[in-house]
Write a protein that holds these residues in place. Sequence first.
Motif, short mmCIF file in Angstrom:
data_model
loop_
_atom_site.label_atom_id
_atom_site.label_comp_id
_atom_site.label_asym_id
_atom_site.label_seq_id
_atom_site.Cartn_x
_atom_site.Cartn_y
_atom_site.Cartn_z
N PHE A 147 -25.04 12.70 -56.60
CA PHE A 147 -25.35 13.31 -55.31
C PHE A 147 -24.68 12.61 -54.14
CE2 PHE A 147 -28.61 15.81 -57.41
CZ PHE A 147 -28.52 16.99 -56.70
N ILE A 148 -24.31 11.36 -54.30
CA ILE A 148 -23.56 10.69 -53.23
C ILE A 148 -22.17 11.31 -53.11
CG2 ILE A 148 -22.67 8.50 -52.38
CD1 ILE A 148 -25.75 8.76 -52.47
N LEU A 149 -21.51 11.50 -54.25
CA LEU A 149 -20.20 12.14 -54.25
C LEU A 149 -20.31 13.59 -53.78
CD1 LEU A 149 -17.21 11.88 -54.89
CD2 LEU A 149 -17.70 12.50 -57.26
N ASN A 150 -21.34 14.27 -54.23
CA ASN A 150 -21.57 15.65 -53.81
C ASN A 150 -21.76 15.74 -52.31
OD1 ASN A 150 -22.24 18.35 -53.65
ND2 ASN A 150 -23.76 18.27 -55.27
N PHE A 151 -22.52 14.80 -51.77
CA PHE A 151 -22.76 14.75 -50.33
C PHE A 151 -21.45 14.59 -49.56
CE2 PHE A 151 -23.60 11.82 -46.69
CZ PHE A 151 -24.26 12.73 -45.87
N LEU A 152 -20.59 13.72 -50.03
CA LEU A 152 -19.30 13.50 -49.36
C LEU A 152 -18.41 14.73 -49.46
CD1 LEU A 152 -18.60 9.82 -50.46
CD2 LEU A 152 -19.31 10.62 -48.20
N ILE A 153 -18.47 15.41 -50.60
CA ILE A 153 -17.70 16.66 -50.75
C ILE A 153 -18.20 17.70 -49.74
CG2 ILE A 153 -17.26 18.62 -52.28
CD1 ILE A 153 -17.31 16.63 -54.62
N CYS A 154 -19.51 17.77 -49.56
CA CYS A 154 -20.09 18.71 -48.59
C CYS A 154 -19.60 18.39 -47.18
CB CYS A 154 -21.62 18.63 -48.64
SG CYS A 154 -22.37 19.27 -50.14
N ILE A 155 -19.54 17.11 -46.84
CA ILE A 155 -19.05 16.71 -45.52
C ILE A 155 -17.61 17.13 -45.33
CG2 ILE A 155 -18.42 14.72 -44.10
CD1 ILE A 155 -20.91 13.32 -45.10
N VAL A 156 -16.79 16.91 -46.36
CA VAL A 156 -15.37 17.28 -46.29
C VAL A 156 -15.23 18.78 -46.07
CG1 VAL A 156 -13.22 17.45 -47.59
CG2 VAL A 156 -14.54 15.32 -47.63
N VAL A 157 -16.05 19.57 -46.74
CA VAL A 157 -16.00 21.03 -46.58
C VAL A 157 -16.29 21.41 -45.13
CG1 VAL A 157 -17.11 23.22 -47.18
CG2 VAL A 157 -16.57 21.56 -48.98
N LEU A 158 -17.33 20.80 -44.55
CA LEU A 158 -17.67 21.11 -43.16
C LEU A 158 -16.56 20.68 -42.20
CD1 LEU A 158 -21.49 20.32 -42.81
CD2 LEU A 158 -20.36 22.46 -43.42
N LEU A 159 -15.94 19.55 -42.48
CA LEU A 159 -14.85 19.08 -41.62
C LEU A 159 -13.63 20.00 -41.73
CD1 LEU A 159 -15.03 15.21 -42.14
CD2 LEU A 159 -15.52 16.47 -40.04
N LEU A 160 -13.36 20.49 -42.93
CA LEU A 160 -12.22 21.39 -43.11
C LEU A 160 -12.41 22.70 -42.33
CD1 LEU A 160 -11.47 20.96 -46.94
CD2 LEU A 160 -10.05 20.19 -45.01
N PHE A 161 -13.67 23.11 -42.19
CA PHE A 161 -13.98 24.36 -41.48
C PHE A 161 -14.71 24.06 -40.16
CE2 PHE A 161 -13.57 25.51 -45.93
CZ PHE A 161 -12.78 26.65 -45.87
N LYS A 162 -14.33 22.95 -39.54
CA LYS A 162 -15.03 22.49 -38.35
C LYS A 162 -15.04 23.53 -37.24
CE LYS A 162 -15.13 18.59 -35.13
NZ LYS A 162 -14.48 17.31 -34.73
N LYS A 163 -13.96 24.29 -37.07
CA LYS A 163 -13.90 25.27 -35.98
C LYS A 163 -14.84 26.45 -36.21
CE LYS A 163 -9.84 27.79 -37.73
NZ LYS A 163 -8.46 28.24 -37.38
N HIS A 164 -15.34 26.57 -37.44
CA HIS A 164 -16.29 27.65 -37.75
C HIS A 164 -17.73 27.12 -37.88
CE1 HIS A 164 -12.85 30.23 -38.47
NE2 HIS A 164 -12.38 29.36 -39.35
N LEU A 165 -17.92 25.85 -37.53
CA LEU A 165 -19.16 25.17 -37.85
C LEU A 165 -20.40 25.86 -37.29
CD1 LEU A 165 -19.90 22.65 -39.43
CD2 LEU A 165 -19.81 21.34 -37.32
N TYR A 166 -20.30 26.44 -36.10
CA TYR A 166 -21.48 27.03 -35.47
C TYR A 166 -21.49 28.56 -35.56
CZ TYR A 166 -21.81 22.31 -33.65
OH TYR A 166 -21.88 20.95 -33.55
N LYS A 167 -20.71 29.10 -36.47
CA LYS A 167 -20.68 30.54 -36.67
C LYS A 167 -21.65 30.95 -37.78
CE LYS A 167 -15.86 31.03 -35.17
NZ LYS A 167 -14.48 31.45 -35.56
N ILE A 168 -22.49 31.93 -37.48
CA ILE A 168 -23.48 32.40 -38.44
C ILE A 168 -22.81 32.91 -39.71
CG2 ILE A 168 -25.30 34.09 -38.88
CD1 ILE A 168 -26.17 31.93 -37.00
N GLY A 169 -21.67 33.59 -39.55
CA GLY A 169 -20.97 34.13 -40.71
C GLY A 169 -20.58 33.05 -41.70
N PHE A 170 -20.16 31.88 -41.19
CA PHE A 170 -19.82 30.76 -42.05
C PHE A 170 -21.04 30.29 -42.83
CE2 PHE A 170 -19.02 26.03 -42.36
CZ PHE A 170 -18.14 26.12 -43.43
N GLY A 171 -22.17 30.23 -42.14
CA GLY A 171 -23.41 29.83 -42.80
C GLY A 171 -23.84 30.82 -43.87
N ILE A 172 -23.63 32.11 -43.60
CA ILE A 172 -23.99 33.15 -44.58
C ILE A 172 -23.15 32.99 -45.85
CG2 ILE A 172 -23.90 35.62 -45.08
CD1 ILE A 172 -24.69 36.09 -42.14
#
Length: 363
Positions: A147-172
């Motif tokens: 889960f530590i590695l998984n957590f870091l992968i999740c962070i990388v995903v959010l950083l890669l899509f940082k410009k979409h971070l606050y878009k509801i569509g991205f969350g969906i």
Amino acid sequence: MSESTLLSPTKKNFDFIDSIRGIAMFGIVFEHSSAFWFIKYSEQSDQLIQAGYMQLAKFATIVFFLISGFLINYKFTEYTPFEYLKNRFKNTIGPWLFWITVFILLKNAHSFFMYFKTRDAIYLPNTWYDATFGQFFYTIFYTNYWFILNFLICIVVLLLFKKHLYKIGFGIILGLISVTYSVNLYYGWFPAEHTTAIFGFVVYLWLGVFLNRYYESVTAFLRKVPMIALITTALILFSLATLETVKLMELKIADPYNTLRITNIAYSMVMFGILLKLGSMKSIQKLLQPRQTTYGIYLIHFIIIELVLSEIVRPLKLPLDTMPPVEAIAYSIVRFIIVYGLTVVLIKLILKTKFKRLIGVKG
């Protein structure tokens, strides 16, 4: 604490997050220490008790991703992606690799000790690869260290899509990915163990980030919802999640307690709402000191379970295959007390030394 004391998410005070963090880690150790992992019942009444016990703290993992997302929101705005990842990897990966190495060394030492004690070759690794790289691979991908590695992968995903971070569509989209893992439990399109859910937890990290941005609106909503309504909803969802676990047991699913069961997702979200509504719990912070101890507890408790607890209970020769559910609950609670107690003592000792960085605490 009263509802009116819910804190504003300023950089200066994250007390309510620390309280939730401490409770979540408490729940994770509670689950991992359970004896029910080793028991299979055929009677549905026994399965209900087993599933109910395991479900109690099953909210902890998703709650952890939620509070982690809340905390990293500011970091995303303060640092560039490279700077953030550099700091995160330095403070997270170093201790993670250290304790994985400690675990593997101790596990191999234990294997050789048991061999020389019994002269039974069953305790020895089949090859040098199994004792080194094979063990390293297994520890990273098939134990709680994943889960530590998984957590870091999740962070990388959010950083890669940082410009979409606050878009509801991205969350969906992220939510649909998580639900795909939920449905997959029944159809087996890909391995169903939660340790293989590489992208299934990104949405909860994203929700934490989203919560941080709209914190005032969320807490204002929670103030209007009676606590009894939240507790009642949590109990209903707890019951549904328990029943779903029993259903998965009947279907012979390898991981019937999977965190990404749709009922557990809902249960976890409501439990998070309850914890958020409670606000800063000073007694929890004073007792558990979550800001200093949480990461260390996560890194070390698995070693205590695998290599210390196993030796403590070995002489007892407990018949787990025939142990009634009520006795298994009592035994599980004793296991938890031993594991959590020993882990906290070890963490407190480390905190008094210059090696506190090994548990993610800056010197």
